[in-house]
Each structure stands twice: as C-alpha cells, then as structure tokens.
Design a protein around this motif. Structure first.
Motif, PDB file in Angstrom:
ATOM      1  N   THR A  32       0.832  -1.204   0.000  1.00  0.00           N
ATOM      2  CA  THR A  32       0.000   0.000   0.000  1.00  0.00           C
ATOM      3  C   THR A  32       0.865   1.252   0.000  1.00  0.00           C
ATOM      4  O   THR A  32       0.568   2.235  -0.697  1.00  0.00           O
ATOM      5  CB  THR A  32      -0.917   0.013   1.236  1.00  0.00           C
ATOM      6  N   ARG A  33       1.938   1.235   0.748  1.00  0.00           N
ATOM      7  CA  ARG A  33       2.820   2.393   0.791  1.00  0.00           C
ATOM      8  C   ARG A  33       3.469   2.650  -0.557  1.00  0.00           C
ATOM      9  O   ARG A  33       3.689   3.796  -0.950  1.00  0.00           O
ATOM     10  CB  ARG A  33       3.911   2.182   1.854  1.00  0.00           C
ATOM     11  N   GLN A  34       3.804   1.570  -1.288  1.00  0.00           N
ATOM     12  CA  GLN A  34       4.412   1.729  -2.601  1.00  0.00           C
ATOM     13  C   GLN A  34       3.380   2.107  -3.656  1.00  0.00           C
ATOM     14  O   GLN A  34       3.693   2.801  -4.619  1.00  0.00           O
ATOM     15  CB  GLN A  34       5.124   0.439  -3.006  1.00  0.00           C
ATOM     16  N   HIS A  36       0.514   3.870  -3.098  1.00  0.00           N
ATOM     17  CA  HIS A  36      -0.044   5.203  -2.847  1.00  0.00           C
ATOM     18  C   HIS A  36       0.935   6.034  -2.011  1.00  0.00           C
ATOM     19  O   HIS A  36       0.615   6.436  -0.885  1.00  0.00           O
ATOM     20  CB  HIS A  36      -1.388   5.095  -2.135  1.00  0.00           C
ATOM     21  N   PRO A  37       2.124   6.294  -2.533  1.00  0.00           N
ATOM     22  CA  PRO A  37       3.131   7.008  -1.729  1.00  0.00           C
ATOM     23  C   PRO A  37       2.742   8.442  -1.415  1.00  0.00           C
ATOM     24  O   PRO A  37       3.092   8.961  -0.358  1.00  0.00           O
ATOM     25  CB  PRO A  37       4.394   6.952  -2.616  1.00  0.00           C
ATOM     26  N   LEU A  38       2.018   9.108  -2.326  1.00  0.00           N
ATOM     27  CA  LEU A  38       1.645  10.496  -2.064  1.00  0.00           C
ATOM     28  C   LEU A  38       0.631  10.586  -0.927  1.00  0.00           C
ATOM     29  O   LEU A  38       0.659  11.537  -0.140  1.00  0.00           O
ATOM     30  CB  LEU A  38       1.081  11.140  -3.331  1.00  0.00           C
ATOM     31  N   ILE A  39      -0.252   9.606  -0.832  1.00  0.00           N
ATOM     32  CA  ILE A  39      -1.211   9.591   0.274  1.00  0.00           C
ATOM     33  C   ILE A  39      -0.477   9.435   1.606  1.00  0.00           C
ATOM     34  O   ILE A  39      -0.793  10.115   2.590  1.00  0.00           O
ATOM     35  CB  ILE A  39      -2.237   8.467   0.084  1.00  0.00           C
ATOM     36  N   ILE A  40       0.511   8.553   1.630  1.00  0.00           N
ATOM     37  CA  ILE A  40       1.311   8.381   2.847  1.00  0.00           C
ATOM     38  C   ILE A  40       2.046   9.668   3.181  1.00  0.00           C
ATOM     39  O   ILE A  40       2.131  10.083   4.348  1.00  0.00           O
ATOM     40  CB  ILE A  40       2.309   7.217   2.667  1.00  0.00           C
ATOM     41  N   SER A  41       2.577  10.341   2.151  1.00  0.00           N
ATOM     42  CA  SER A  41       3.277  11.604   2.378  1.00  0.00           C
ATOM     43  C   SER A  41       2.323  12.661   2.938  1.00  0.00           C
ATOM     44  O   SER A  41       2.693  13.427   3.839  1.00  0.00           O
ATOM     45  CB  SER A  41       3.898  12.099   1.068  1.00  0.00           C
ATOM     46  N   CYS A  42       1.093  12.708   2.426  1.00  0.00           N
ATOM     47  CA  CYS A  42       0.110  13.667   2.937  1.00  0.00           C
ATOM     48  C   CYS A  42      -0.263  13.362   4.386  1.00  0.00           C
ATOM     49  O   CYS A  42      -0.491  14.280   5.186  1.00  0.00           O
ATOM     50  CB  CYS A  42      -1.133  13.665   2.050  1.00  0.00           C
ATOM     51  N   LEU A  43      -0.322  12.080   4.739  1.00  0.00           N
ATOM     52  CA  LEU A  43      -0.580  11.723   6.131  1.00  0.00           C
ATOM     53  C   LEU A  43       0.559  12.191   7.033  1.00  0.00           C
ATOM     54  O   LEU A  43       0.327  12.685   8.145  1.00  0.00           O
ATOM     55  CB  LEU A  43      -0.754  10.204   6.260  1.00  0.00           C
ATOM     56  N   LEU A  44       1.796  12.064   6.552  1.00  0.00           N
ATOM     57  CA  LEU A  44       2.934  12.533   7.328  1.00  0.00           C
ATOM     58  C   LEU A  44       2.914  14.059   7.447  1.00  0.00           C
ATOM     59  O   LEU A  44       3.263  14.611   8.492  1.00  0.00           O
ATOM     60  CB  LEU A  44       4.238  12.064   6.676  1.00  0.00           C
ATOM     61  N   CYS A  45       2.511  14.750   6.369  1.00  0.00           N
ATOM     62  CA  CYS A  45       2.388  16.206   6.432  1.00  0.00           C
ATOM     63  C   CYS A  45       1.260  16.612   7.379  1.00  0.00           C
ATOM     64  O   CYS A  45       1.372  17.614   8.104  1.00  0.00           O
ATOM     65  CB  CYS A  45       2.139  16.764   5.036  1.00  0.00           C
ATOM     66  N   GLU A 198       7.738   5.599   8.940  1.00  0.00           N
ATOM     67  CA  GLU A 198       8.575   6.212   7.911  1.00  0.00           C
ATOM     68  C   GLU A 198      10.054   6.010   8.204  1.00  0.00           C
ATOM     69  O   GLU A 198      10.854   5.739   7.306  1.00  0.00           O
ATOM     70  CB  GLU A 198       8.258   7.709   7.827  1.00  0.00           C
ATOM     71  N   ASN A 199      10.448   6.140   9.471  1.00  0.00           N
ATOM     72  CA  ASN A 199      11.861   6.049   9.837  1.00  0.00           C
ATOM     73  C   ASN A 199      12.310   4.627  10.119  1.00  0.00           C
ATOM     74  O   ASN A 199      13.477   4.295   9.901  1.00  0.00           O
ATOM     75  CB  ASN A 199      12.131   6.927  11.076  1.00  0.00           C
ATOM     76  N   PHE A 200      11.423   3.780  10.624  1.00  0.00           N
ATOM     77  CA  PHE A 200      11.764   2.383  10.915  1.00  0.00           C
ATOM     78  C   PHE A 200      10.738   1.469  10.257  1.00  0.00           C
ATOM     79  O   PHE A 200       9.934   0.833  10.940  1.00  0.00           O
ATOM     80  CB  PHE A 200      11.793   2.141  12.430  1.00  0.00           C
ATOM     81  N   PRO A 201      10.755   1.380   8.919  1.00  0.00           N
ATOM     82  CA  PRO A 201       9.683   0.651   8.218  1.00  0.00           C
ATOM     83  C   PRO A 201       9.654  -0.845   8.485  1.00  0.00           C
ATOM     84  O   PRO A 201       8.614  -1.473   8.349  1.00  0.00           O
ATOM     85  CB  PRO A 201       9.983   0.935   6.738  1.00  0.00           C
ATOM     86  N   SER A 202      10.779  -1.441   8.850  1.00  0.00           N
ATOM     87  CA  SER A 202      10.824  -2.895   9.025  1.00  0.00           C
ATOM     88  C   SER A 202      11.203  -3.303  10.445  1.00  0.00           C
ATOM     89  O   SER A 202      11.662  -4.413  10.668  1.00  0.00           O
ATOM     90  CB  SER A 202      11.819  -3.517   8.032  1.00  0.00           C
ATOM     91  N   ARG A 203      11.015  -2.395  11.403  1.00  0.00           N
ATOM     92  CA  ARG A 203      11.395  -2.683  12.788  1.00  0.00           C
ATOM     93  C   ARG A 203      10.157  -2.601  13.675  1.00  0.00           C
ATOM     94  O   ARG A 203       9.922  -1.603  14.364  1.00  0.00           O
ATOM     95  CB  ARG A 203      12.468  -1.709  13.271  1.00  0.00           C
ATOM     96  N   MET A 204       9.369  -3.649  13.647  1.00  0.00           N
ATOM     97  CA  MET A 204       8.130  -3.669  14.415  1.00  0.00           C
ATOM     98  C   MET A 204       8.398  -3.592  15.911  1.00  0.00           C
ATOM     99  O   MET A 204       7.653  -2.945  16.656  1.00  0.00           O
ATOM    100  CB  MET A 204       7.336  -4.925  14.078  1.00  0.00           C
TER     101      MET A 204
END
Length: 301
Positions: A32-34, A36-45, A198-204
């Motif tokens: 999903t992140r790949q 819809h990357p702009l949607i994820i970016s808007c959520l971060l903004c 965003e900073n730790f994408p694979s570190r649950m």
C-alpha cells in the motif's frame, strides 16, 4: 462514581487508546505504501501540522501562563538542544556504520523506484535555468535523534497532562480533563506512529516499544499525581513550564527541520500538485489540533 474509579478509567482509556492509535499506521502494508506514496506523504504532512500546532498553540501558551518572561526562551533552548544532538550524532557516528546496512526487499524496491524517478527528473531538468526555492535533496535520515527527540517531547508532555488529571479531586473535572487530553493525544499518537513507520519501516519491535513508552506517559502521570500528595506542590513550580517549553521546542525542530523538508523535497519534482496537497494536509492537521485545543481544553479548564 468515586474519584479512584474515574482515575482508573482515565489511565486505562488513555493508555490503551494511545497504543492503538500509535499502532494504526502499521496496518498500511508495504504494498500500500508503494502503491499510494503520495497519500502516505500527505498523512505525514498532516502529522507535521498536528505537531506544529501542538508546539505553538498548545504547549507554548501553557508555558507562558506560568513562565511569561522566559517561555519563548525555553522553546528556543529546546529547539537548539535537539539541533545540537542531531549534529553531534552525525559528527560521532561513523559513516561505515551505515554503508554496510542491508535494506530489506521492500526497502530495496522502493529505493530503486525512487532512484529511477529521481534520475528521470534530473535528466528532465538538466541544463535548465529555473530557480527553485525548495531543496530537492532529502534531509539525512541516518540519525534517529529526531525520532528520539519527538518521542521524548511527547512523553514529557503526556506525563504532565496525566499529572494534571491525577491531581484532580472531583470526578467531573477528572472526566472533563480526560476527554480534553484524549481528544488530541490519540491524534498525536497516530502521527507518532506514522513517523515511526517512515523512519523504521521494518522494525516492528522498535515501533511497539516507542508507542508503548508514549502510551505510558499519561498513565504514569495520573498514577504519580494520584499517589503522592507532595506532587501538588510541583504543579505550581517552575519545573513544569520549563519542561513544557523545552518539549515545545523539540516538537518545533522535528516538524520544521525534518518532517516537512523531507516530504517537500521528496515530492516537489515528481508531481506539480504534490506541494499543494501537502500544504493542505499540513493546514488540516494544524486546524484540527487548534480547534481541539481551543474548545475542548478550554471547556476542561
């Protein structure tokens, strides 16, 4: 309802609710992140707008109420403290510690796609004389000092809010203050979770630990405020506004020096309308937190 029951309900609701809100961003899969990357970016903004409002509209005025002469100074000290820690971490951490890191499969694919897009945009703009006001290079994210500063500031703020709830002796005041705190704490928790993704994408494990610490802030504050009578003296001391001011400066640095510059640089050349969408997202986050702080917190007071 007894006071002790109201405090217990507040502790459980704030703790569990904050944890759920912080873990919600992990429900977005890597695909999903790949996709819809702009949607994820808007959520971060959107989260950046929430943090900006929390710093300047919520925490700074609370500092000014009890420390009117030095509130802005405390904010600046908090800002420069995280700035210094960030630069020191880059100074003393060796580069080869990062050069040997092997990204995961999802990270490699996203990095390759990003490199292809950046290469296409560089070829498109090579030889041009257009002067742009936005840097197209993302800020360095090799240091975790920004996330640590963000988590520390939010934890301190959560403890202080919990302390205010725990010091109340009236059930109505406890519930009103709980509603005011919960209304923005859950939103901030979601924004923290988005930044961790965003900073730790694979570190649950790292994500769970950070969200748990954030969630326990209010619980600890309520417990301390309810359990110790001497804490009531702390409420009127200078320590509380000083910590609030420092935390506000920390959030301000993370927002304006890391979150927003990163997202603007990442999308400025990819889509012409991306910047406007990000601006709207920041504005929505700011307005939502402003209205929450102005009306719900005011009613609680």
């Amino acid at each position: 309802m007894q006071v002790i029951v109201a405090r217990a309900i507040s502790m459980l609701a704030l703790g569990i609710g904050s944890f759920i809100a912080g873990m919600l961003p992990t429900c977005f899969s890597e695909r999903t992140r790949q996709s819809h990357p702009l949607i994820i970016s808007c959520l971060l903004c959107f989260g950046g707008g929430v943090l900006l409002s929390t710093s300047l509209v919520h925490m700074l005025p609370e500092t000014r109420e009890k420390l009117p002469e030095y509130s802005e100074l405390m904010l600046c000290i908090g800002f420069f403290t995280v700035y210094l820690v960030d630069e020191l971490s880059h100074l003393f951490v060796k580069r080869n510690n990062h050069s040997h890191e092997v990204p995961g499969v999802g990270e490699r694919s996203s990095l390759l796609a990003r490199e292809r897009e950046d290469g296409e945009m560089r070829e498109r703009h090579d030889g041009g004389s257009e002067l742009c006001h936005v840097s197209h290079t993302e800020p360095c994210n090799r240091s975790a000092s920004g996330v640590i500063g963000l988590l520390s500031a939010l934890f301190v703020h959560s403890v202080l809010e919990g302390l205010a709830i725990g010091l109340q002796e009236n059930v109505t005041q406890i519930l009103l203050l709980f509603a005011a705190v919960a209304s923005h704490k859950f939103v901030v928790g979601f924004c923290l979770g988005a930044e961790l993704c965003e900073n730790f994408p694979s570190r649950m494990c790292t994500h769970v630990i950070c969200v748990t610490l954030f969630s326990m802030g209010s619980v600890v504050g309520i417990g301390v405020g309810a359990g110790l009578e001497t804490v009531s003296q702390l409420k009127d001391s200078a320590a509380v506004p000083v910590m609030q001011g420092l935390a506000a400066g920390t959030l301000l640095y993370v927002t304006v020096s890391e979150v927003l510059p990163r997202e603007r640089a990442r999308w400025h050349e990819r889509r012409r309308d991306a910047g406007l969408m990000q601006f709207i997202s920041v504005g929505l986050g700011f307005v939502l937190m402003y209205l929450t702080t102005k009306y719900l917190d005011h009613d609680a007071d």
